[in-house]
Design a protein around this motif. Structure first.
Motif, mmCIF file in Angstrom:
data_model
loop_
_atom_site.group_PDB
_atom_site.id
_atom_site.type_symbol
_atom_site.label_atom_id
_atom_site.label_comp_id
_atom_site.label_asym_id
_atom_site.label_seq_id
_atom_site.Cartn_x
_atom_site.Cartn_y
_atom_site.Cartn_z
ATOM 1 N N CYS A 163 3.476 -8.033 5.774
ATOM 2 C CA CYS A 163 4.099 -6.718 5.882
ATOM 3 C C CYS A 163 4.493 -6.452 7.322
ATOM 4 O O CYS A 163 3.690 -6.653 8.234
ATOM 5 N N CYS A 223 2.198 -0.424 4.131
ATOM 6 C CA CYS A 223 2.978 -1.194 3.147
ATOM 7 C C CYS A 223 2.462 -0.997 1.731
ATOM 8 O O CYS A 223 2.273 -1.958 0.973
ATOM 9 N N GLY A 247 4.263 -2.755 -1.039
ATOM 10 C CA GLY A 247 4.256 -4.214 -1.118
ATOM 11 C C GLY A 247 4.719 -4.857 0.182
ATOM 12 O O GLY A 247 5.204 -4.199 1.098
ATOM 13 N N GLU A 248 4.557 -6.181 0.238
ATOM 14 C CA GLU A 248 4.931 -6.934 1.428
ATOM 15 C C GLU A 248 6.441 -6.901 1.639
ATOM 16 O O GLU A 248 7.203 -6.684 0.698
#
Length: 181
Positions: free
Chosen positions: A75, A144, A147-148
């Motif tokens: 991230c 994040c 998500g990444e």
């Protein structure tokens, strides 16, 4: 003459006080049983970034006849309007090279690549201490939670693996530095 001089100073001081008071608020209240004034409140923050989600990479018992590769989703968050950032990598080898070492044995080189989207197995090759610019993050916060946002790809070519002595662990440190754009 002294009296006029004192009067002028008094007026100048009084008008300076009035100007200073007006500068601190947009609308001044009037004298009365109640008085209302308005002022502007503003705030700003400097450009900031954060990299997270990094995990150590271990290549165990890899076949030296084939290239070894490990990719991980990470991230990167940037609070700039565009989410823009640059990333720079350095290793701990001579001249900050990306190398794995074991004592006095000859170090072996590894490669580092990066992509500003997650789930990638290839990316832009990174050169030690040279910024890869023009990257963009889709993260909406520094944790994040959505998500990444990027892929980090580490590789060791078979020609480098063949230089390694069997049964010994080689290691190195990769440092990533992210800056806002």
């Amino acid at each position: 003459m002294t009296r006029k001089f004192l009067t002028v100073i008094g007026v100048a001081s009084l008008s300076s006080f009035a100007l200073a008071a007006q500068a601190s608020a947009q609308t001044q209240g009037s004298f009365g049983s109640t008085s209302t004034g308005d002022l502007t409140v503003s705030a700003s923050v400097p450009a900031k970034v954060r990299i997270s989600g990094l995990e150590d990479v271990t290549f165990t018992d890899v076949d030296p006849a084939s290239d070894a590769s490990s990719n991980q989703n990470i991230c990167i968050y940037s609070n700039t309007a565009s989410g823009g950032y640059e990333i720079k990598a350095t290793g701990d080898g001579a001249a900050n090279a990306f190398t794995l070492a074991n004592g006095a044995l000859t170090p072996v080189a590894y490669t580092v690549a990066f992509d500003d989207s997650p789930g990638q197995s290839t990316g832009s090759p990174l050169t030690t201490n040279v910024a890869l610019t023009g990257q963009n993050s889709t993260a909406s916060n520094q944790n994040c939670t959505g998500g990444e946002t990027a892929s980090l790809i580490i590789g060791v070519a078979s020609s480098e693996l063949q230089k390694m002595q069997a049964g010994l662990a080689y290691s190195g440190t990769l440092t990533l530095v992210v800056a806002p754009e």
